[in-house]
Scaffold this motif. Sequence first.
Motif, PDB file in Angstrom:
ATOM      1  N   THR A 213      -7.046  10.934  -5.759  1.00  0.00           N
ATOM      2  CA  THR A 213      -7.419   9.572  -5.331  1.00  0.00           C
ATOM      3  C   THR A 213      -6.227   8.689  -4.981  1.00  0.00           C
ATOM      4  OG1 THR A 213      -7.601   9.002  -7.683  1.00  0.00           O
ATOM      5  CG2 THR A 213      -9.623   9.589  -6.530  1.00  0.00           C
TER       6      THR A 213
ATOM      7  N   THR B 112     -14.118   4.962  -5.654  1.00  0.00           N
ATOM      8  CA  THR B 112     -12.672   5.078  -5.843  1.00  0.00           C
ATOM      9  C   THR B 112     -11.931   4.187  -4.855  1.00  0.00           C
ATOM     10  OG1 THR B 112     -10.810   6.634  -5.920  1.00  0.00           O
ATOM     11  CG2 THR B 112     -12.499   7.036  -4.261  1.00  0.00           C
TER      12      THR B 112
ATOM     13  N   VAL C 269      -9.106   3.121  -2.142  1.00  0.00           N
ATOM     14  CA  VAL C 269      -8.354   3.775  -1.066  1.00  0.00           C
ATOM     15  C   VAL C 269      -7.462   2.729  -0.401  1.00  0.00           C
ATOM     16  CG1 VAL C 269     -10.117   5.517  -0.648  1.00  0.00           C
ATOM     17  CG2 VAL C 269     -10.198   3.385   0.635  1.00  0.00           C
TER      18      VAL C 269
END
Length: 331
Positions: free
Chosen positions: A107, A69, A71
Amino acid sequence: MNCIANALMPFQDIDDSVLVETPRRPSAVERWARRIFIQDWSLKLVALAMTLVLWLAVTSQNKPQTILTGVRLNFIRPPDLDISNEPPKTVDAVLTGSRSKLSSISTPDLVATVDLSDHRPGDRLVRLSLDRVKMTLPPGVEIESFQPSTIPIRLEPRIGRQLDIDVKLEGNVAEGYEVYGAKSVQPSVRVRGPASRIEALQSAPTEAISIDGKKESFTASGVPIDIPDERIDVLDESVDVVVEIGERSAEKMFSGVPALSNTGAGIKPGTASVVLSGPSSVIEQLRQEDVKVVVDVSNSGASVARLDLPPSFKNRIKVLSIKPAKFSVNR
């Protein structure tokens, strides 16, 4: 007759007769086993299948999984240093945990804080190791790695500077009018950032001020300073700007204008040519006899020519030129 019939029946041995036994009642254990394994067997199969599905679901929820994911990056800079290049704003993080824990993560809110406080000025290749990068994650979720694992960083001294203000205008004033000038009330603003970026700045532009259809002067308050560089902090974020607007100016030349000294002495030459500018309506009202040149003569003999106009024209007319530039006093 019955006696005769009985006498006629053949002899039957008692050992050849069939003995019928009374069925035995099942024991408690047999009845319990029958209820468990035989009775309602279809319902029991359904229950068994449901139990198996639930067990598989729970097992899969707790089994460790891995996700990739994006970031956002946040940097802790060393004191008095700043980042002058453009490092990536996001990286991919490899996270491990149970499905339920991973699905609870929002997320878009994930931020990885990179500690650069121990770095010195210069170009650096920063490794995104677990001891340098911190993230707030639910218990049971761990960071495996980052992709890319390194990012380039350039650190420079953080400096401050005063910049002159460049006023920006947009649009067109009303027909027959023009902008005489635009000036900020405060002459400069303070900025701060990486040394190379601050030194490259020539001025601090404002956001564009609309002058569409304007016919008179006005003051624009709180006009933001527009420096698009995200690495530069503008400490004085806005300014007040005075925009001077008036009737479109015109020019007019007067020849043979009398030239007189302030002392009454004779002047050579005795006339001059003068070019004036001002609002069209004012220039049109100005006549030849309204214009005079006065030559101020000092004790040393130096002379300075100036324009002498009726009071109604003063402060509304500008002198563009007076020729000749020098005059002499008759002795």
